[in-house]
Design a protein around this motif. Structure first.
Motif, PDB file in Angstrom:
ATOM      1  N   ARG A   1      84.314  39.531   0.727  1.00 50.09           N
ATOM      2  CA  ARG A   1      85.587  39.791   0.040  1.00 50.09           C
ATOM      3  C   ARG A   1      86.683  40.119   1.053  1.00 50.09           C
ATOM      4  O   ARG A   1      87.807  39.635   0.954  1.00 50.09           O
ATOM      5  CB  ARG A   1      85.423  40.917  -0.973  1.00 50.09           C
ATOM      6  CG  ARG A   1      86.536  40.951  -2.003  1.00 50.09           C
ATOM      7  CD  ARG A   1      86.175  41.819  -3.166  1.00 50.09           C
ATOM      8  NE  ARG A   1      86.510  43.192  -2.827  1.00 50.09           N
ATOM      9  CZ  ARG A   1      85.976  44.257  -3.383  1.00 50.09           C
ATOM     10  NH1 ARG A   1      85.058  44.120  -4.298  1.00 50.09           N
ATOM     11  NH2 ARG A   1      86.333  45.459  -3.027  1.00 50.09           N
ATOM     12  N   TYR A   2      86.360  40.929   2.053  1.00 45.52           N
ATOM     13  CA  TYR A   2      87.308  41.252   3.119  1.00 45.52           C
ATOM     14  C   TYR A   2      87.697  39.977   3.878  1.00 45.52           C
ATOM     15  O   TYR A   2      88.870  39.710   4.105  1.00 45.52           O
ATOM     16  CB  TYR A   2      86.702  42.276   4.071  1.00 45.52           C
ATOM     17  CG  TYR A   2      87.573  42.585   5.256  1.00 45.52           C
ATOM     18  CD1 TYR A   2      88.710  43.379   5.119  1.00 45.52           C
ATOM     19  CD2 TYR A   2      87.280  42.079   6.514  1.00 45.52           C
ATOM     20  CE1 TYR A   2      89.518  43.653   6.210  1.00 45.52           C
ATOM     21  CE2 TYR A   2      88.076  42.354   7.599  1.00 45.52           C
ATOM     22  CZ  TYR A   2      89.196  43.144   7.444  1.00 45.52           C
ATOM     23  OH  TYR A   2      90.002  43.413   8.527  1.00 45.52           O
ATOM     24  N   TYR A   3      86.704  39.179   4.246  1.00 50.34           N
ATOM     25  CA  TYR A   3      86.948  37.918   4.952  1.00 50.34           C
ATOM     26  C   TYR A   3      87.898  37.024   4.160  1.00 50.34           C
ATOM     27  O   TYR A   3      88.853  36.465   4.704  1.00 50.34           O
ATOM     28  CB  TYR A   3      85.609  37.222   5.196  1.00 50.34           C
ATOM     29  CG  TYR A   3      85.712  35.779   5.596  1.00 50.34           C
ATOM     30  CD1 TYR A   3      85.972  35.416   6.918  1.00 50.34           C
ATOM     31  CD2 TYR A   3      85.536  34.762   4.661  1.00 50.34           C
ATOM     32  CE1 TYR A   3      86.056  34.087   7.291  1.00 50.34           C
ATOM     33  CE2 TYR A   3      85.617  33.432   5.024  1.00 50.34           C
ATOM     34  CZ  TYR A   3      85.885  33.107   6.336  1.00 50.34           C
ATOM     35  OH  TYR A   3      85.972  31.792   6.699  1.00 50.34           O
ATOM     36  N   GLN A   4      87.643  36.867   2.866  1.00 50.38           N
ATOM     37  CA  GLN A   4      88.480  36.002   2.033  1.00 50.38           C
ATOM     38  C   GLN A   4      89.885  36.574   1.867  1.00 50.38           C
ATOM     39  O   GLN A   4      90.866  35.825   1.828  1.00 50.38           O
ATOM     40  CB  GLN A   4      87.814  35.776   0.674  1.00 50.38           C
ATOM     41  CG  GLN A   4      86.572  34.914   0.799  1.00 50.38           C
ATOM     42  CD  GLN A   4      85.794  34.798  -0.489  1.00 50.38           C
ATOM     43  OE1 GLN A   4      85.724  35.734  -1.284  1.00 50.38           O
ATOM     44  NE2 GLN A   4      85.174  33.643  -0.691  1.00 50.38           N
ATOM     45  N   GLN A   5      90.003  37.878   1.771  1.00 52.78           N
ATOM     46  CA  GLN A   5      91.311  38.520   1.657  1.00 52.78           C
ATOM     47  C   GLN A   5      92.110  38.311   2.947  1.00 52.78           C
ATOM     48  O   GLN A   5      93.280  37.967   2.918  1.00 52.78           O
ATOM     49  CB  GLN A   5      91.142  40.007   1.383  1.00 52.78           C
ATOM     50  CG  GLN A   5      92.437  40.794   1.452  1.00 52.78           C
ATOM     51  CD  GLN A   5      92.201  42.296   1.362  1.00 52.78           C
ATOM     52  OE1 GLN A   5      91.164  42.748   0.895  1.00 52.78           O
ATOM     53  NE2 GLN A   5      93.146  43.067   1.829  1.00 52.78           N
ATOM     54  N   VAL A   6      91.468  38.506   4.080  1.00 51.56           N
ATOM     55  CA  VAL A   6      92.149  38.407   5.372  1.00 51.56           C
ATOM     56  C   VAL A   6      92.551  36.975   5.685  1.00 51.56           C
ATOM     57  O   VAL A   6      93.632  36.729   6.212  1.00 51.56           O
ATOM     58  CB  VAL A   6      91.258  38.974   6.493  1.00 51.56           C
ATOM     59  CG1 VAL A   6      91.820  38.658   7.863  1.00 51.56           C
ATOM     60  CG2 VAL A   6      91.091  40.475   6.327  1.00 51.56           C
ATOM     61  N   SER A   7      91.691  36.029   5.382  1.00 46.01           N
ATOM     62  CA  SER A   7      91.984  34.646   5.726  1.00 46.01           C
ATOM     63  C   SER A   7      92.910  33.968   4.730  1.00 46.01           C
ATOM     64  O   SER A   7      93.256  32.810   4.895  1.00 46.01           O
ATOM     65  CB  SER A   7      90.684  33.843   5.887  1.00 46.01           C
ATOM     66  OG  SER A   7      89.955  33.856   4.678  1.00 46.01           O
ATOM     67  N   GLY A   8      93.355  34.696   3.713  1.00 45.72           N
ATOM     68  CA  GLY A   8      94.282  34.154   2.734  1.00 45.72           C
ATOM     69  C   GLY A   8      95.710  34.119   3.256  1.00 45.72           C
ATOM     70  O   GLY A   8      95.993  34.512   4.383  1.00 45.72           O
TER      71      GLY A   8
ATOM     72  N   GLN B   1      98.221  35.943   2.763  1.00 47.92           N
ATOM     73  CA  GLN B   1      98.852  37.241   3.012  1.00 47.92           C
ATOM     74  C   GLN B   1      98.393  37.865   4.318  1.00 47.92           C
ATOM     75  O   GLN B   1      98.746  38.983   4.639  1.00 47.92           O
ATOM     76  CB  GLN B   1      98.568  38.208   1.856  1.00 47.92           C
ATOM     77  CG  GLN B   1      97.147  38.738   1.809  1.00 47.92           C
ATOM     78  CD  GLN B   1      96.120  37.739   1.311  1.00 47.92           C
ATOM     79  OE1 GLN B   1      96.459  36.662   0.867  1.00 47.92           O
ATOM     80  NE2 GLN B   1      94.856  38.090   1.375  1.00 47.92           N
ATOM     81  N   SER B   2      97.625  37.126   5.136  1.00 43.67           N
ATOM     82  CA  SER B   2      97.054  37.691   6.356  1.00 43.67           C
ATOM     83  C   SER B   2      98.110  37.997   7.406  1.00 43.67           C
ATOM     84  O   SER B   2      99.189  37.434   7.422  1.00 43.67           O
ATOM     85  CB  SER B   2      96.010  36.741   6.940  1.00 43.67           C
ATOM     86  OG  SER B   2      96.625  35.565   7.387  1.00 43.67           O
TER      87      SER B   2
ATOM     88  N   TRP C   1      91.260  47.882   5.492  1.00 42.79           N
ATOM     89  CA  TRP C   1      90.752  47.899   4.123  1.00 42.79           C
ATOM     90  C   TRP C   1      89.625  48.909   4.045  1.00 42.79           C
ATOM     91  O   TRP C   1      88.767  48.962   4.930  1.00 42.79           O
ATOM     92  CB  TRP C   1      90.270  46.512   3.725  1.00 42.79           C
ATOM     93  CG  TRP C   1      89.875  46.359   2.291  1.00 42.79           C
ATOM     94  CD1 TRP C   1      90.639  46.615   1.196  1.00 42.79           C
ATOM     95  CD2 TRP C   1      88.618  45.898   1.794  1.00 42.79           C
ATOM     96  NE1 TRP C   1      89.936  46.333   0.052  1.00 42.79           N
ATOM     97  CE2 TRP C   1      88.691  45.893   0.392  1.00 42.79           C
ATOM     98  CE3 TRP C   1      87.440  45.485   2.418  1.00 42.79           C
ATOM     99  CZ2 TRP C   1      87.633  45.492  -0.411  1.00 42.79           C
ATOM    100  CZ3 TRP C   1      86.391  45.085   1.613  1.00 42.79           C
ATOM    101  CH2 TRP C   1      86.488  45.090   0.209  1.00 42.79           C
TER     102      TRP C   1
END
Length: 120
Positions: free
Chosen positions: A78-85, A87-88, A110
């Motif tokens: 989840r962190y990986y997907q949030q960061v690579s989105g 908004q990174s 996070w």
């Protein structure tokens, strides 16, 4: 059951060469954790896609925690997907040219609390 608090700090893309058997882009996740009144810092987890079904990637997460936490792999992905989105926040040594594998460090703070237990 007690809780462990994870403090995720950064994502570091890395490439495993073909001669090592994988030839894939992996990411290292840097995090700290507090569990059972003990704080451990600068821990790493490796994340990489292993399969994609119906446009949904499946990830493998490799990590070593001093306690058991079955929810950690999902939180790391989840962190990986949030960061690579989109908004990174990236830091590129070659200038602001967009994400370039192996040249960027993603710094996103996070914090998440997960169920954990002492290893048996």
């Amino acid at each position: 059951m007690t809780k462990a608090t994870f403090f995720f700090h950064g994502l570091f893309p890395d490439h495993i060469e073909a001669n090592e058997g994988l030839d894939k882009q992996i990411c290292k996740v840097l995090f700290d954790v507090e569990f059972d009144k003990k704080f451990q810092s600068h821990l790493l987890a490796d994340i990489w896609p292993v399969n994609e079904e119906e446009a949904t990637p499946t990830f493998e997460v490799r990590y070593d925690l001093p306690f058991e936490c079955s929810e950690f792999p999902r939180a790391a992905v989840r962190y990986y997907q949030q960061v690579s989105g989109p908004q990174s926040t990236t830091i590129s040594h070659s200038g602001p040219k967009g994400p370039i594998p192996n040249k960027n460090v993603y710094r996103v703070q996070w914090e998440v609390e997960l169920e954990a237990q002492v290893k048996k």
